[in-house]
Design a protein around this motif. Sequence first.
Motif, PDB file in Angstrom:
ATOM      1  N   SER A   1       0.815  -1.218   0.000  1.00  0.00           N
ATOM      2  CA  SER A   1       0.000   0.000   0.000  1.00  0.00           C
ATOM      3  C   SER A   1       0.848   1.268   0.000  1.00  0.00           C
ATOM      4  CB  SER A   1      -0.934  -0.001   1.216  1.00  0.00           C
ATOM      5  OG  SER A   1      -0.184  -0.131   2.421  1.00  0.00           O
ATOM      6  N   ASP A   2       2.135   1.156   0.385  1.00  0.00           N
ATOM      7  CA  ASP A   2       3.048   2.303   0.376  1.00  0.00           C
ATOM      8  C   ASP A   2       3.929   2.325  -0.869  1.00  0.00           C
ATOM      9  OD1 ASP A   2       2.165   3.202   2.890  1.00  0.00           O
ATOM     10  OD2 ASP A   2       3.475   1.765   3.905  1.00  0.00           O
ATOM     11  N   ASN A   3       3.580   1.490  -1.854  1.00  0.00           N
ATOM     12  CA  ASN A   3       4.323   1.407  -3.126  1.00  0.00           C
ATOM     13  C   ASN A   3       5.768   0.949  -2.948  1.00  0.00           C
ATOM     14  OD1 ASN A   3       2.285   2.117  -4.990  1.00  0.00           O
ATOM     15  ND2 ASN A   3       2.534   4.280  -4.490  1.00  0.00           N
ATOM     16  N   GLU A   4       6.017   0.187  -1.902  1.00  0.00           N
ATOM     17  CA  GLU A   4       7.330  -0.430  -1.725  1.00  0.00           C
ATOM     18  C   GLU A   4       7.355  -1.735  -2.520  1.00  0.00           C
ATOM     19  OE1 GLU A   4       8.673   0.741   2.746  1.00  0.00           O
ATOM     20  OE2 GLU A   4       6.954  -0.596   2.588  1.00  0.00           O
ATOM     21  N   VAL A   5       8.472  -1.992  -3.194  1.00  0.00           N
ATOM     22  CA  VAL A   5       8.577  -3.177  -4.042  1.00  0.00           C
ATOM     23  C   VAL A   5       9.025  -4.379  -3.218  1.00  0.00           C
ATOM     24  CG1 VAL A   5       9.676  -4.186  -6.072  1.00  0.00           C
ATOM     25  CG2 VAL A   5       9.098  -1.744  -6.046  1.00  0.00           C
ATOM     26  N   GLY A   6       8.354  -5.491  -3.450  1.00  0.00           N
ATOM     27  CA  GLY A   6       8.722  -6.718  -2.746  1.00  0.00           C
ATOM     28  C   GLY A   6       8.138  -7.921  -3.449  1.00  0.00           C
ATOM     29  N   PHE A   7       7.692  -8.899  -2.668  1.00  0.00           N
ATOM     30  CA  PHE A   7       7.134 -10.144  -3.211  1.00  0.00           C
ATOM     31  C   PHE A   7       5.726 -10.385  -2.653  1.00  0.00           C
ATOM     32  CE2 PHE A   7      11.747 -10.929  -2.835  1.00  0.00           C
ATOM     33  CZ  PHE A   7      12.059 -11.302  -4.136  1.00  0.00           C
TER      34      PHE A   7
ATOM     35  N   ASN B   1      -2.639 -16.494  -2.107  1.00  0.00           N
ATOM     36  CA  ASN B   1      -1.720 -15.362  -2.010  1.00  0.00           C
ATOM     37  C   ASN B   1      -1.817 -14.845  -0.583  1.00  0.00           C
ATOM     38  OD1 ASN B   1      -0.320 -12.937  -2.137  1.00  0.00           O
ATOM     39  ND2 ASN B   1      -1.214 -12.300  -4.083  1.00  0.00           N
ATOM     40  N   ARG B   2      -0.809 -15.171   0.226  1.00  0.00           N
ATOM     41  CA  ARG B   2      -0.875 -14.846   1.645  1.00  0.00           C
ATOM     42  C   ARG B   2      -0.547 -13.388   1.940  1.00  0.00           C
ATOM     43  NH1 ARG B   2       2.139 -17.215   5.503  1.00  0.00           N
ATOM     44  NH2 ARG B   2       3.812 -18.123   4.234  1.00  0.00           N
ATOM     45  N   GLY B   3      -0.012 -12.646   0.949  1.00  0.00           N
ATOM     46  CA  GLY B   3       0.269 -11.239   1.176  1.00  0.00           C
ATOM     47  C   GLY B   3       1.649 -10.837   0.721  1.00  0.00           C
ATOM     48  N   TRP B   4       2.082  -9.656   1.174  1.00  0.00           N
ATOM     49  CA  TRP B   4       3.300  -9.004   0.696  1.00  0.00           C
ATOM     50  C   TRP B   4       4.406  -9.059   1.740  1.00  0.00           C
ATOM     51  CZ3 TRP B   4       6.245  -4.874   2.392  1.00  0.00           C
ATOM     52  CH2 TRP B   4       7.131  -4.292   1.469  1.00  0.00           C
ATOM     53  N   ILE B   5       5.638  -9.299   1.240  1.00  0.00           N
ATOM     54  CA  ILE B   5       6.824  -9.197   2.088  1.00  0.00           C
ATOM     55  C   ILE B   5       7.857  -8.331   1.368  1.00  0.00           C
ATOM     56  CG2 ILE B   5       6.503 -11.425   3.255  1.00  0.00           C
ATOM     57  CD1 ILE B   5       8.623 -12.599   1.356  1.00  0.00           C
ATOM     58  N   PRO B   6       8.722  -7.635   2.099  1.00  0.00           N
ATOM     59  CA  PRO B   6       9.713  -6.768   1.448  1.00  0.00           C
ATOM     60  C   PRO B   6      10.793  -7.580   0.748  1.00  0.00           C
ATOM     61  CG  PRO B   6      10.078  -6.813   3.814  1.00  0.00           C
ATOM     62  CD  PRO B   6       8.787  -7.548   3.578  1.00  0.00           C
ATOM     63  N   ALA B   7      11.404  -6.972  -0.259  1.00  0.00           N
ATOM     64  CA  ALA B   7      12.510  -7.613  -0.975  1.00  0.00           C
ATOM     65  C   ALA B   7      13.820  -7.141  -0.368  1.00  0.00           C
ATOM     66  CB  ALA B   7      12.448  -7.254  -2.465  1.00  0.00           C
ATOM     67  N   ASN B   8      14.179  -7.733   0.738  1.00  0.00           N
ATOM     68  CA  ASN B   8      15.423  -7.369   1.411  1.00  0.00           C
ATOM     69  C   ASN B   8      16.597  -8.089   0.758  1.00  0.00           C
ATOM     70  OD1 ASN B   8      14.071  -5.761   3.298  1.00  0.00           O
ATOM     71  ND2 ASN B   8      13.615  -7.534   4.590  1.00  0.00           N
ATOM     72  N   GLY B   9      17.596  -7.326   0.310  1.00  0.00           N
ATOM     73  CA  GLY B   9      18.772  -7.934  -0.315  1.00  0.00           C
ATOM     74  C   GLY B   9      18.524  -8.294  -1.765  1.00  0.00           C
TER      75      GLY B   9
END
Length: 274
Positions: A108-114, A131-139
């Motif tokens: 919702s904050d337009n951060e890119v992840g998975f 689809n369980r939801g969004w997680i950040p793309a760290n690394g």
Amino acid sequence: MHPTARRYRRGVHRYRFLLSRQWVILTIVAIALIPTMIRLGFWQKHRYEERTARNDLVSSALHAKPVPVERLSSPGHTVTRVERYRTVTATGTFDTAKEEVVRRRTNSDNEVGFHVLTPFVLGDGKVLLVNRGWIPANGAQTAFPKIPAPPAGRTTITGRLMADETTAASGIKNVEGLPERQIMLINSTEEAHRLGARVLGGYVEQTGPQTDSPEQISDPGSEDAPLNYAYMIQWWLFAAAVPVGWWFLVRREIRDQEEAAAEAKPEETEPAAV
């Protein structure tokens, strides 16, 4: 010469400037703009009706009574527009060993992840993609990310039923050669081949049980249909304003010519100096 004929010739003379190159071009442009703007107004009207229908359909689906997912979907089924966003329930077990992540998804904050896609095995052996939801793309995105575990054992979930994703509908290119267990699009047919199982058509965006991580996907927002309605009125007002503006310019040109003629007349009739 008859007075009527004289007035007619004088009137025709006043409008002779309309035959000049500049005014011919201006008139042609004005004539072309009117139907163009009218068509643009009808296009906005169509978009307004389309978006209003979509908003009504989504609202109806979201507020409908939850039903078991197998009432709406089955292996090979194509989720329809009416079925999309319907709240469904399912009881089964998450299979995290065959979990995947969907690349280049934003929260919702337009951060890119998975997005986390986990097979959910139902009691009869069929598989529901969740689809369980969004997680950040760290690394680096070449490595499989660390994913919070779902509830263990037999679980009942709720979620929104969604149609299989395609490049045509989403604009997302289905890139080949991705790292293991990473995909670009959620497609039940492809997942059925990968899992070697009977996979229900479409997938579910999980809404319950609620979790902080993965970050669950928010409800679909309504499209701004009133804005299209305003644009429709605007284009039609523009179309009506074109002939009014053209006539205003014509009258101003006539006035300017008459003023120039009035200023020149005294000079022409001034008696010669003795």
